[in-house]
Motif scaffolding. Structure first.
Motif, mmCIF file in Angstrom:
data_model
loop_
_atom_site.group_PDB
_atom_site.id
_atom_site.type_symbol
_atom_site.label_atom_id
_atom_site.label_comp_id
_atom_site.label_asym_id
_atom_site.label_seq_id
_atom_site.Cartn_x
_atom_site.Cartn_y
_atom_site.Cartn_z
ATOM 1 N N ALA A 181 -13.099 5.677 -13.737
ATOM 2 C CA ALA A 181 -13.590 6.972 -14.142
ATOM 3 C C ALA A 181 -12.491 7.955 -13.993
ATOM 4 C CB ALA A 181 -14.610 7.251 -13.112
ATOM 5 N N ARG A 182 -11.706 7.913 -13.403
ATOM 6 C CA ARG A 182 -10.587 9.330 -13.329
ATOM 7 C C ARG A 182 -9.744 8.779 -14.419
ATOM 8 N NH1 ARG A 182 -5.946 8.350 -9.921
ATOM 9 N NH2 ARG A 182 -5.963 6.488 -10.989
ATOM 10 N N ASP A 183 -9.219 7.489 -14.712
ATOM 11 C CA ASP A 183 -8.428 7.147 -15.778
ATOM 12 C C ASP A 183 -9.094 7.629 -17.074
ATOM 13 O OD1 ASP A 183 -6.752 6.340 -13.994
ATOM 14 O OD2 ASP A 183 -6.957 4.252 -14.490
ATOM 15 N N ARG A 184 -10.302 7.401 -17.360
ATOM 16 C CA ARG A 184 -11.121 7.937 -18.506
ATOM 17 C C ARG A 184 -11.052 9.379 -18.922
ATOM 18 N NH1 ARG A 184 -14.463 3.282 -17.113
ATOM 19 N NH2 ARG A 184 -15.705 4.753 -15.823
ATOM 20 N N LEU A 185 -11.102 9.933 -17.833
ATOM 21 C CA LEU A 185 -10.914 11.567 -17.966
ATOM 22 C C LEU A 185 -9.564 11.828 -18.268
ATOM 23 C CD1 LEU A 185 -12.796 12.896 -14.879
ATOM 24 C CD2 LEU A 185 -13.404 13.344 -17.023
ATOM 25 N N ALA A 186 -8.513 11.304 -17.631
ATOM 26 C CA ALA A 186 -6.955 11.344 -17.844
ATOM 27 C C ALA A 186 -7.025 11.177 -19.213
ATOM 28 C CB ALA A 186 -6.316 10.721 -17.043
ATOM 29 N N ALA A 187 -7.547 10.247 -19.984
ATOM 30 C CA ALA A 187 -7.156 9.816 -21.266
ATOM 31 C C ALA A 187 -7.994 10.761 -22.450
ATOM 32 C CB ALA A 187 -7.677 8.472 -21.458
ATOM 33 N N ALA A 188 -8.542 11.945 -21.882
ATOM 34 C CA ALA A 188 -8.962 12.694 -22.844
ATOM 35 C C ALA A 188 -8.088 13.231 -24.200
ATOM 36 C CB ALA A 188 -9.732 13.807 -22.294
ATOM 37 N N PRO A 189 -8.708 13.336 -25.302
ATOM 38 C CA PRO A 189 -7.634 13.813 -26.153
ATOM 39 C C PRO A 189 -6.873 15.209 -25.726
ATOM 40 C CG PRO A 189 -9.786 13.539 -27.358
ATOM 41 C CD PRO A 189 -10.047 13.418 -25.719
ATOM 42 N N GLY A 190 -5.519 15.314 -26.117
ATOM 43 C CA GLY A 190 -4.978 16.237 -25.535
ATOM 44 C C GLY A 190 -5.239 17.693 -25.744
ATOM 45 N N SER A 191 -6.026 18.110 -26.741
ATOM 46 C CA SER A 191 -6.463 19.337 -27.027
ATOM 47 C C SER A 191 -7.604 19.760 -26.340
ATOM 48 C CB SER A 191 -6.814 19.536 -28.486
ATOM 49 O OG SER A 191 -7.986 18.615 -28.698
ATOM 50 N N THR A 192 -8.129 18.799 -25.337
ATOM 51 C CA THR A 192 -9.334 19.137 -24.755
ATOM 52 C C THR A 192 -9.006 19.543 -23.273
ATOM 53 O OG1 THR A 192 -10.732 17.225 -25.854
ATOM 54 C CG2 THR A 192 -11.558 18.028 -23.841
#
Length: 290
Positions: A181-192
């Motif tokens: 779950a942590r890694d999915r958040l970290a992988a959010a698009p850079g502009s977000t």
């Protein structure tokens, strides 16, 4: 915030339509089928929950290190911060640990009369992949309107983002309880931008939600007893057993984890018709909730 904008005075929004607050069978359009749950339980890939520990949450450094991240933890902001962002015309994605249990807290935020929200949706692991895709297509339609609100649980986050730059801000209302779950958040698009707003209460909530999902005994004891006393079950009868009849339906992740555990231990099996039953070898009655 609810003292300023009492929920009782807010017209009902379309957010969470189909989710019942209490006393229902938890049916809603687009929910994951029992066949999907059984297929996932038979997978050789260990579920994310298998390596999770409620008492050892993942480190948050990868989230805090992202450009544009804001550390608003332990300030008691939470829902109030979501309201401020919507009032400013932002496209907001709120991430929670458990959608049904957060339903009432967030439902009022989606009322158009409150913050001028153009569109609002909810996405959770209770939904089929097809329904999630359709929901996001309806929301985005190229570019999500502003202000807009989407609520998602940690388990479904990758399906909501999926390379889309459809949100200005991701508000992490409940902390990630697993490394995945942590890694999915970290992988959010850079502009977000990520805004972490949780505190001790939300951390406990996330830990308890995870602990409940890991409790195979609580998840499948009644299903086991039914199979023992009434024989094999399949279709909607099995789906109803697995989801339970409590106020909130059991999380699909918890169901899959429980089934995979008992199938792996040889306590349950599928018969020739694809129905779930006790393993042919049988098991002591005392194992019904192990």
């Amino acid at each position: 915030l609810d003292r300023v904008y009492p929920i009782s005075e807010v017209p009902g929004s379309e957010l969470f339509t189909g989710w019942c607050a209490s006393g229902c069978a938890h049916d809603h359009v687009g929910q994951r089928s029992v066949d999907d749950l059984l297929e996932a339980a038979q997978s050789l890939v260990a579920p994310e929950l298998a390596a999770a520990d409620p008492d050892a949450p993942p480190a948050l450094e990868p989230l805090l290190a992202r450009p544009g991240s804001r550390d608003l933890r332990h300030r008691g902001l939470g829902v109030e911060h979501v309201g401020q962002l919507l009032a400013a015309g932002a496209r907001v994605l709120v991430v929670v640990a458990d959608v049904p249990r957060r339903r009432e807290v967030l439902r009022a935020m989606a009322a158009p009369e409150r913050f001028g929200v153009e569109r609002s949706v909810v996405v959770s692991e209770h939904m089929s992949a097809t329904h999630v895709q359709r929901t996001m297509d309806d929301l985005v339609g190229g570019v999500a309107p502003a202000p807009s609100l989407a609520v998602v649980d940690h388990a479904s986050l990758e399906h909501v983002l999926d390379g889309r730059e459809a949100f200005d801000v991701v508000v992490v209302l409940d902390p990630p309880a697993t490394t995945g779950a942590r890694d999915r958040l970290a992988a959010a698009p850079g502009s977000t931008r990520l805004h972490l707003t949780f505190g001790a209460r939300e951390t406990r909530f996330a830990a308890e939600a995870l602990r409940a999902s890991l409790d195979v005994r609580a998840t499948l004891a009644d299903t086991y007893r039914h199979l023992r006393d009434a024989g094999p079950a399949g279709g909607e009868a099995l789906a109803s057993l697995l989801r339970g009849d409590a106020q909130h339906p059991r999380a699909p992740g918890a169901i899959v984890h429980g089934l995979q555990t008992l199938l792996g231990r040889g306590l349950l099996e599928l018969d020739a018709a694809g129905q779930l039953q006790l393993a042919a070898a049988g098991a002591p009655a005392a194992s019904a909730s192990s």
